[in-house]
Design a protein around this motif. Structure first.
Motif, mmCIF file in Angstrom:
data_model
loop_
_atom_site.group_PDB
_atom_site.id
_atom_site.type_symbol
_atom_site.label_atom_id
_atom_site.label_comp_id
_atom_site.label_asym_id
_atom_site.label_seq_id
_atom_site.Cartn_x
_atom_site.Cartn_y
_atom_site.Cartn_z
ATOM 1 N N ILE A 113 0.814 -1.212 -0.080
ATOM 2 C CA ILE A 113 -0.002 0.056 -0.102
ATOM 3 C C ILE A 113 0.880 1.263 -0.077
ATOM 4 C CG2 ILE A 113 -1.868 -1.249 1.139
ATOM 5 C CD1 ILE A 113 -0.974 0.316 3.691
ATOM 6 N N SER A 114 0.179 2.344 -0.527
ATOM 7 C CA SER A 114 0.941 3.714 -0.390
ATOM 8 C C SER A 114 -0.078 4.616 0.644
ATOM 9 C CB SER A 114 1.015 4.519 -1.728
ATOM 10 O OG SER A 114 1.349 5.732 -1.506
ATOM 11 N N ASP A 115 0.774 4.739 1.659
ATOM 12 C CA ASP A 115 0.264 5.464 2.832
ATOM 13 C C ASP A 115 0.666 6.629 3.179
ATOM 14 O OD1 ASP A 115 -1.180 6.041 5.232
ATOM 15 O OD2 ASP A 115 -0.658 4.061 6.297
ATOM 16 N N ALA A 149 -5.073 13.344 0.282
ATOM 17 C CA ALA A 149 -4.450 11.955 0.018
ATOM 18 C C ALA A 149 -5.075 10.874 0.908
ATOM 19 C CB ALA A 149 -2.952 12.071 0.557
ATOM 20 N N CYS A 150 -5.151 9.458 0.528
ATOM 21 C CA CYS A 150 -5.655 8.460 1.352
ATOM 22 C C CYS A 150 -4.827 7.272 1.059
ATOM 23 C CB CYS A 150 -7.133 8.425 0.943
ATOM 24 S SG CYS A 150 -7.384 7.699 -0.758
ATOM 25 N N GLN A 202 -3.601 4.014 -0.122
ATOM 26 C CA GLN A 202 -4.092 3.483 -1.558
ATOM 27 C C GLN A 202 -3.688 2.262 -1.828
ATOM 28 O OE1 GLN A 202 -5.825 5.179 -3.986
ATOM 29 N NE2 GLN A 202 -5.621 3.179 -5.098
ATOM 30 N N LEU A 258 -2.083 -0.743 -3.703
ATOM 31 C CA LEU A 258 -1.553 -1.011 -5.049
ATOM 32 C C LEU A 258 -1.551 -2.334 -5.444
ATOM 33 C CD1 LEU A 258 1.512 1.304 -4.508
ATOM 34 C CD2 LEU A 258 -0.609 1.996 -5.596
ATOM 35 N N ARG A 294 -4.223 -3.547 -7.861
ATOM 36 C CA ARG A 294 -5.284 -2.617 -7.693
ATOM 37 C C ARG A 294 -5.247 -1.409 -8.145
ATOM 38 N NH1 ARG A 294 -9.100 -6.700 -7.056
ATOM 39 N NH2 ARG A 294 -8.687 -7.952 -5.287
ATOM 40 N N SER A 295 -4.197 -0.922 -8.070
ATOM 41 C CA SER A 295 -3.975 0.584 -8.471
ATOM 42 C C SER A 295 -2.337 0.707 -8.979
ATOM 43 C CB SER A 295 -4.312 1.555 -7.539
ATOM 44 O OG SER A 295 -4.323 2.795 -7.895
ATOM 45 N N VAL A 326 0.513 3.972 -9.298
ATOM 46 C CA VAL A 326 0.802 5.329 -8.645
ATOM 47 C C VAL A 326 0.557 6.373 -9.677
ATOM 48 C CG1 VAL A 326 2.649 6.776 -7.665
ATOM 49 C CG2 VAL A 326 2.643 4.459 -7.031
ATOM 50 N N THR A 350 -5.001 8.873 -8.317
ATOM 51 C CA THR A 350 -4.763 8.329 -6.782
ATOM 52 C C THR A 350 -4.208 9.442 -5.833
ATOM 53 O OG1 THR A 350 -2.583 7.443 -7.392
ATOM 54 C CG2 THR A 350 -4.545 5.966 -7.729
ATOM 55 N N LEU A 371 -1.497 10.927 -5.458
ATOM 56 C CA LEU A 371 0.051 10.646 -5.380
ATOM 57 C C LEU A 371 0.889 11.289 -6.228
ATOM 58 C CD1 LEU A 371 -0.385 6.824 -4.801
ATOM 59 C CD2 LEU A 371 -0.008 8.294 -3.245
#
Length: 193
Positions: A21-23, A39-40, A42, A44, A51-52, A54, A68, A70
């Motif tokens: 995840i990107s946090d 920002a939330c 996310q 990945l 899932r996503s 960047v 996203t 980012l």
């Protein structure tokens, strides 16, 4: 992954044990990206499924998906770029002793010196193992010195990852004794069985 308008979202790309995840909510990061989006957290990669990406506003528009949030400036005079905030590997359910039972013989890499990508397109990473320990069935036998560790990260995370530990740091004292003395503590960045 992004080719001819196909994003590859919801495809199995890595081991089902791996989540990333990107946090941006972690300490020291901003609650807004440099384009002003809230920002939330996310996901990945979730259980090995993409899932996503960047994405910033421009790259999200090209893929016809939402940003996203980012988008960060690497330096004050540079334009914002799609960059992850704080990348976090999700922990798994296993204790170190459980991981040692998964593989009969392995090396535990706690840290390395000069670890860098030697060929980013192929996923090759190499460096000197500074905290490298040899494990033979259920026992840490000792430290391996003067060794270069090389790994194909794509293959390792896709085909070879068997488990992920529950802690990002651990102390070897709780696991084993080495010739009557305790091994010193160390905190690995990640344990691959």
């Amino acid at each position: 992954m992004v080719a001819h308008g196909k994003t590859g979202f919801d495809e199995q790309v890595l081991s089902p044990y791996f989540s990333l995840i990107s946090d941006p909510t972690l300490a020291g990061t901003s609650l807004y990206d440099d384009e002003g989006h809230l920002a939330c957290v996310q996901p990945l990669i979730q259980d090995g499924i993409l899932r996503s990406f960047v994405l910033n506003q421009a790259s999200a528009s090209e893929l016809n998906v939402s940003s996203t949030a980012l988008d960060y400036r690497p330096a004050i005079k540079q334009l914002p770029q799609a960059l992850p905030a704080s990348l976090v590997v999700q922990t798994g359910p296993y204790h170190l002793s459980d991981l040692m039972n998964v593989v009969r013989r392995c090396l535990i890499l706690g840290n390395w010196i000069g670890g860098r990508s030697t060929n980013p397109l192929r996923g090759d990473i190499a460096g000197n193992g500074s905290d490298l320990y040899y494990v033979d069935p259920e026992e840490i036998l000792g430290r391996v010195k003067n060794s270069v560790v090389s790994i194909d990260i794509f293959s390792a995370l896709r085909d070879q990852l068997l488990a992920v530990g529950r802690r990002t740091g651990f102390q070897l004292e709780c696991c084993n004794r080495l010739r009557g003395t305790f091994l010193r503590s160390f905190k690995p960045t990640q344990v691959y069985a």
